[in-house]
Design a protein around this motif. Structure first.
Motif, PDB file in Angstrom:
ATOM      1  N   ALA A 106       0.827  -1.211   0.000  1.00 26.12           N
ATOM      2  CA  ALA A 106       0.000   0.000   0.000  1.00 26.12           C
ATOM      3  C   ALA A 106       0.854   1.251   0.000  1.00 26.12           C
ATOM      4  O   ALA A 106       0.455   2.294  -0.539  1.00 26.12           O
ATOM      5  CB  ALA A 106      -0.938  -0.013   1.208  1.00 26.12           C
ATOM      6  N   SER A 107       2.045   1.165   0.591  1.00 26.85           N
ATOM      7  CA  SER A 107       2.946   2.313   0.647  1.00 26.85           C
ATOM      8  C   SER A 107       3.585   2.607  -0.712  1.00 26.85           C
ATOM      9  O   SER A 107       4.287   3.604  -0.865  1.00 26.85           O
ATOM     10  CB  SER A 107       4.036   2.075   1.698  1.00 26.85           C
ATOM     11  OG  SER A 107       3.455   1.859   2.976  1.00 26.85           O
ATOM     12  N   PHE A 108       3.325   1.751  -1.688  1.00 26.61           N
ATOM     13  CA  PHE A 108       3.758   1.982  -3.065  1.00 26.61           C
ATOM     14  C   PHE A 108       2.613   2.475  -3.943  1.00 26.61           C
ATOM     15  O   PHE A 108       2.759   2.580  -5.153  1.00 26.61           O
ATOM     16  CB  PHE A 108       4.329   0.695  -3.671  1.00 26.61           C
ATOM     17  CG  PHE A 108       5.694   0.324  -3.162  1.00 26.61           C
ATOM     18  CD1 PHE A 108       6.824   0.545  -3.930  1.00 26.61           C
ATOM     19  CD2 PHE A 108       5.845  -0.257  -1.915  1.00 26.61           C
ATOM     20  CE1 PHE A 108       8.088   0.182  -3.466  1.00 26.61           C
ATOM     21  CE2 PHE A 108       7.100  -0.623  -1.438  1.00 26.61           C
ATOM     22  CZ  PHE A 108       8.231  -0.391  -2.220  1.00 26.61           C
ATOM     23  N   GLY A 109       1.457   2.741  -3.354  1.00 24.75           N
ATOM     24  CA  GLY A 109       0.356   3.316  -4.107  1.00 24.75           C
ATOM     25  C   GLY A 109      -0.822   2.409  -4.351  1.00 24.75           C
ATOM     26  O   GLY A 109      -1.779   2.815  -5.015  1.00 24.75           O
ATOM     27  N   CYS A 110      -0.812   1.174  -3.835  1.00 19.09           N
ATOM     28  CA  CYS A 110      -1.963   0.292  -4.017  1.00 19.09           C
ATOM     29  C   CYS A 110      -3.162   0.810  -3.231  1.00 19.09           C
ATOM     30  O   CYS A 110      -3.019   1.184  -2.061  1.00 19.09           O
ATOM     31  CB  CYS A 110      -1.637  -1.121  -3.511  1.00 19.09           C
ATOM     32  SG  CYS A 110      -0.593  -2.079  -4.597  1.00 19.09           S
ATOM     33  N   PRO A 111      -4.352   0.833  -3.833  1.00 19.80           N
ATOM     34  CA  PRO A 111      -5.548   1.070  -3.016  1.00 19.80           C
ATOM     35  C   PRO A 111      -5.625   0.009  -1.937  1.00 19.80           C
ATOM     36  O   PRO A 111      -5.360  -1.172  -2.188  1.00 19.80           O
ATOM     37  CB  PRO A 111      -6.684   0.926  -4.038  1.00 19.80           C
ATOM     38  CG  PRO A 111      -6.047   1.163  -5.371  1.00 19.80           C
ATOM     39  CD  PRO A 111      -4.656   0.636  -5.267  1.00 19.80           C
TER      40      PRO A 111
END
Length: 368
Positions: A106-111
């Protein structure tokens, strides 16, 4: 300094509700070394037991995410349990900053979707990225910021009272699965294996930085390295895993999973592989070759995967390879298990209903 701390390169850790902390750490370090001190280590709770703690606060939130993000509530819920529990054997009071198993992705942009007891990432990559366009960790995102708050708040109240762990971190193929999606990644293994290698390897630098960021916070407060498995280390303790591997062949595991797993293990001082079910266990021979691997946590599953006795040949194979095994037992399985399995290398997790049951288990283990 006491001999045990000098021997393992550690420092005294004083916890008010855990007066036998030194002896427990000595048992664990004997287990890391493949030895038995006076009995095998035992934790009196089972895998995922932390998700079964009921909320009795009566508090309401606009969304499940708001509940997960309520740092004061999360810490108070932990402290409320701390006040009523005894910590026998290798059961430790550990506050675990937890935002679910895919918070690293998630910290890489995943919803990121929050449920009642877990959270999951939705894929964000519609296609495999070019080498010069790999996703990067966003250190300013709300998830890293919240993990910092959860950790810092707990560390402020922890001295002499409890341990503070670090969050669940999954790099490698499981990270790729979160970003790309399971079905898409399975096809990618055949359609564009080179791009999968590139994507899988791209997260490693961020993984080490992410790990070290939280490890430094903990170590600066003279805390131990510990996470959801509740097995501590004075060094860097890590739980490598690859749940995605249940869906791939041995050859694919060796090609796509092993390079990253080797790097993860080499970077750490103590590693316990999380082998989640018989699908992952198909790759045991490869897993046993990982460097600096002290043990394997065997998660047997439910239904036809019960009882534990059917897995004794595999457990003995792990023992014969010189590795420890973290295994969940029910109380009624203990006697049969002891009669079949050597004590050396075993680390037990047993759910109990009372302190009296726990003391009876300890007396039995001393005669194993």
């Amino acid at each position: 300094m006491n001999d045990v701390f000098a021997r393992v390169g550690g420092w005294p850790v004083e916890i008010e509700c855990k007066p036998d902390m030194e002896k427990s750490l000595e048992r664990i370090y004997a287990w890391y070394a493949g030895e038995v001190l006076d009995r095998p280590p035992v934790r009196f709770s089972r895998h995922n037991a932390e998700y079964e703690i009921a909320d009795s606060s009566g508090k309401k939130w606009p969304s499940l995410k708001d509940r997960w993000f309520d740092a004061e509530y999360q810490l108070e819920k932990f402290l409320a349990g701390l006040r009523t529990k005894k910590f026998l054997a290798e059961t430790f009071p550990v506050y675990w900053p937890n935002l679910g198993p895919n918070v690293f992705a998630a910290s890489f942009g995943c919803p990121y979707i929050f449920g009642e007891v877990t959270a999951w990432a939705e894929p964000v990559l519609e296609e495999l990225p070019a080498v010069n366009a790999m996703p990067a960790l966003d250190w300013q995102c709300e998830y890293v910021t919240k993990l910092d708050q959860l950790t810092d708040m707990a560390l402020e109240q922890s001295p002499g009272r409890f341990l503070v762990g670090y969050t669940d971190i999954h790099p490698g193929l499981d990270w790729c699965t979160a970003l790309r999606g399971t079905e898409a990644l399975l096809m990618d293994l055949y359609d564009d294996p080179g791009a999968v290698h590139a994507l899988c390897g791209s997260c490693m630098k961020d993984f080490f930085s992410f790990y070290d960021h939280f490890d430094a916070k903990i170590k600066n407060q003279k805390q131990l390295s510990i996470t959801w498995m509740n097995i501590p280390s004075y060094g860097k303790m890590h739980i490598p895993s690859c749940d995605f591997s249940a869906m791939i062949s041995d050859e694919q595991f060796e090609e796509f999973a092993m390079p990253g797993l080797i790097k993860e293990c080499e970077y750490m001082d103590h590693n316990i592989f999380h082998m989640d079910g018989k699908g992952v266990a198909r790759h045991l021979d490869n897993i046993l070759t990982l460097p600096k691997l002290q043990g394997i946590q065997w998660v047997q599953g439910m239904g036809e995967d019960l009882p534990i006795l059917q897995w004794i040949p595999m457990i003995k194979k792990i023992q014969a390879a010189g590795k420890g095994v973290v295994v969940d037992l029910t109380l009624d399985e203990l006697e049969s298990f002891i009669s079949e399995v050597p004590a050396k290398g075993i680390y037990l997790c047993i759910a109990t209903g009372s302190v009296e049951e726990e003391r009876a288990v300890l007396k039995r283990l001393e005669r194993w």
